[in-house]
Write an enzyme that holds these catalytic residues in place. Structure first.
Site, PDB file in Angstrom:
ATOM      1  N   HIS A 116      -7.262 -33.145   9.639  1.00  9.90           N
ATOM      2  CA  HIS A 116      -5.760 -33.734   9.654  1.00  9.90           C
ATOM      3  C   HIS A 116      -5.476 -34.554  10.027  1.00  9.90           C
ATOM      4  O   HIS A 116      -4.854 -35.252  10.218  1.00  9.90           O
ATOM      5  CB  HIS A 116      -6.244 -32.445  11.215  1.00  9.90           C
TER       6      HIS A 116
ATOM      7  N   ASP B 217      -7.277 -28.748   6.306  1.00 13.08           N
ATOM      8  CA  ASP B 217      -6.042 -29.096   7.537  1.00 13.08           C
ATOM      9  C   ASP B 217      -5.728 -27.663   7.735  1.00 13.08           C
ATOM     10  O   ASP B 217      -4.732 -26.913   7.096  1.00 13.08           O
ATOM     11  CB  ASP B 217      -5.060 -30.187   7.141  1.00 13.08           C
TER      12      ASP B 217
ATOM     13  N   SER C 231       1.930 -34.213  11.234  1.00 13.42           N
ATOM     14  CA  SER C 231       1.428 -33.165  12.195  1.00 13.42           C
ATOM     15  C   SER C 231       2.969 -32.526  13.103  1.00 13.42           C
ATOM     16  O   SER C 231       3.917 -32.361  11.605  1.00 13.42           O
ATOM     17  CB  SER C 231       0.921 -34.163  13.783  1.00 13.42           C
TER      18      SER C 231
END
Length: 472
Positions: free
Chosen positions: A164, A79, A17
């Protein structure tokens, strides 16, 4: 990082991330740092679900520096995080609204292509798109954007968030996914290995049976392959052009040999600097321009990412560019001082050196050194191994002239230090036989400088009280 750099041969930096963008920035810092110091350390950045970091200019700069292969961005099928910055900033409270907003803007960018696409952010490095079925790797930015759009089309607001958080699962299953590629052979088997490869890539992305996205994805992968082949074709064309300009280089080599054997005892550099513009001199000067045009074109192609990412590491081009630099840069230096450009711009090293030579320096420093290269020389080099040697001689000549008229004690001390440093540098090159024999000819600029410097040192010993000088 400092401790790692001292004890490691390679460093892998990862992040998930926003941690992925931090990993990318850290890697960029390391790569930039290693441009300033000689180091064999290998650096690889692997990100998972990382947001985009920079714009197209950053992406091109990374390719221009040949760093694209140092970045691998793992992106799961749905994602939303790696795709989010393709859409402009907006206040959206619902994930469904955000999903549709990103999908719409991503579609616009994907359909316009590289020439007309307008986005504040742009992919950099290679992208590994993973799904439950496998993974595919794409390194062309336009193809990356198209694949991001096509894969997101098969998702939903909920899967865009769930995906994600599933990278741990994808990494764990990676080895099994590669082993399970054999399942593609069930049923419809393409006739060509190329089509089979495309089919396996579609299966790995998880969209093989989804006709609405499978066909455009197939076209996208074919486009990426064509664009991937182009740099190698351009490299092959360059090799043909190199063969055609080799006679120009050979003529300059012949010119050097004839100058070194001349009765004037001046050598290659000084003969060209003090030339009379005979037909032979003019032809050599023209060949110098032709070779410069070829190598400037090579650099331009690299800047525009038209050549393979490892072009600057291929021995053929590293060695050829080094030989060109050692042979021709002394002529460029001679021309610079012949025209008196050092009086207008400053000395060659800081104000006159062409960018191509600096790039070739870096290629040579970063090459793989064979054990034979570390052996001591048994005779003088055919070409002086520091292509800027004569530029340093020119500066040293000016220091000698200045020291005779300078009255400021502080400036005098600096001049003595500079001259001493140059003498040690030149003596080291000569003793290690890293210079061509033309350097030591009786009437070369270097030999004349040594003679003048010896006389000045003799005076220094007889009359040590030069202005500002303290003799112990």
């Amino acid at each position: 990082m400092s401790a790692l750099m001292k004890k490691s041969k390679s460093i892998i930096i990862t992040g998930h991330s926003i941690g992925g963008t931090a990993a990318t920035l850290c890697t960029l810092w390391l790569l930039s740092y290693y441009q300033t110091v000689p180091s064999p350390l290998q650096v690889l950045c692997i990100t998972y679900g990382s947001p985009l970091l920079g714009n197209e200019s950053l992406s091109r700069a990374i390719l221009r520096e040949r760093w694209g292969g140092n970045f691998c961005n793992v992106v799961s099928k749905h994602d939303i995080m790696p795709r989010m910055f393709f859409a402009p900033l907006a206040s959206l409270s619902e994930i469904a609204e955000l999903f549709r907003f990103v999908l719409v803007h991503l579609e616009v960018i994907a359909q316009t292509g590289e020439e007309k696409a307008k986005s504040l952010f742009w992919p950099l490095g290679s992208y590994l798109f993973c799904s439950e079925e496998g993974a595919i790797c794409v390194d062309n930015a336009v193809s990356v954007i198209k694949m991001m759009h096509l894969l997101l089309m098969t998702g939903s607001p909920s899967t865009s968030v769930e995906d994600h958080l599933k990278y741990g699962d994808y990494v764990e299953k990676a080895s099994l996914q590669f082993l399970n590629q054999r399942s593609f052979m069930e049923g419809n088997i393409p006739e060509s290995t190329y089509e089979a490869g495309i089919g396996m890539a579609l299966q790995s992305s998880g969209i093989y049976n989804q006709e609405s996205v499978a066909r455009p994805a197939k076209d996208c992968l074919k486009m990426a392959r064509r664009m991937g082949r182009t740099p190698n074709l351009e490299s092959a064309k360059l090799a043909v052009r190199l063969a055609k300009i080799n006679p120009y280089r050979a003529q300059i080599e012949w010119y050097k040999a004839s100058c070194d054997e001349s009765d004037c005892q001046m050598g290659y550099y000084d003969c060209f600097k003090l030339r009379d513009n005979t037909k032979r001199d003019t032809k050599v000067d023209m060949n110098r321009y032709k070779l410069a045009a070829f190598w400037n074109n090579v650099i331009e192609m690299l800047d525009n990412n038209q050549l393979p990412y490892d072009f600057n590491r291929r021995a053929k081009w590293v060695n050829t560019s080094q030989f060109y630099k050692l042979l021709v840069e002394p002529l460029d230096i001679a021309e610079y001082y012949r025209k008196g450009m050092h009086r207008e711009k400053g000395h060659y090293l800081k104000h006159g050196r062409e960018r191509r030579y600096e790039i070739f320096d870096r290629w040579w420093r970063e090459r793989k050194v064979s054990p034979e290269e570390n052996n001591e020389r048994s005779k003088f080099a055919s070409l002086t191994q520091d292509s800027c040697f004569w530029a340093r001689v020119e500066e040293a000549r000016e220091w000698l002239d200045n020291i005779k008229t300078e009255s400021d004690p502080r400036k005098l001390i600096l001049l003595w230090e500079n001259i001493d440093a140059f003498e040690k540098y030149a003596r080291t090159l000569v003793e290690s036989q890293e210079v061509s024999r033309d350097v030591l000819l009786k009437n070369s600029s270097y030999s004349l400088w040594v003679e003048e410097w010896s006389q000045l040192k003799s005076q220094r010993m007889q009359f040590p009280q030069f202005p500002g000088e303290v003799v112990p």
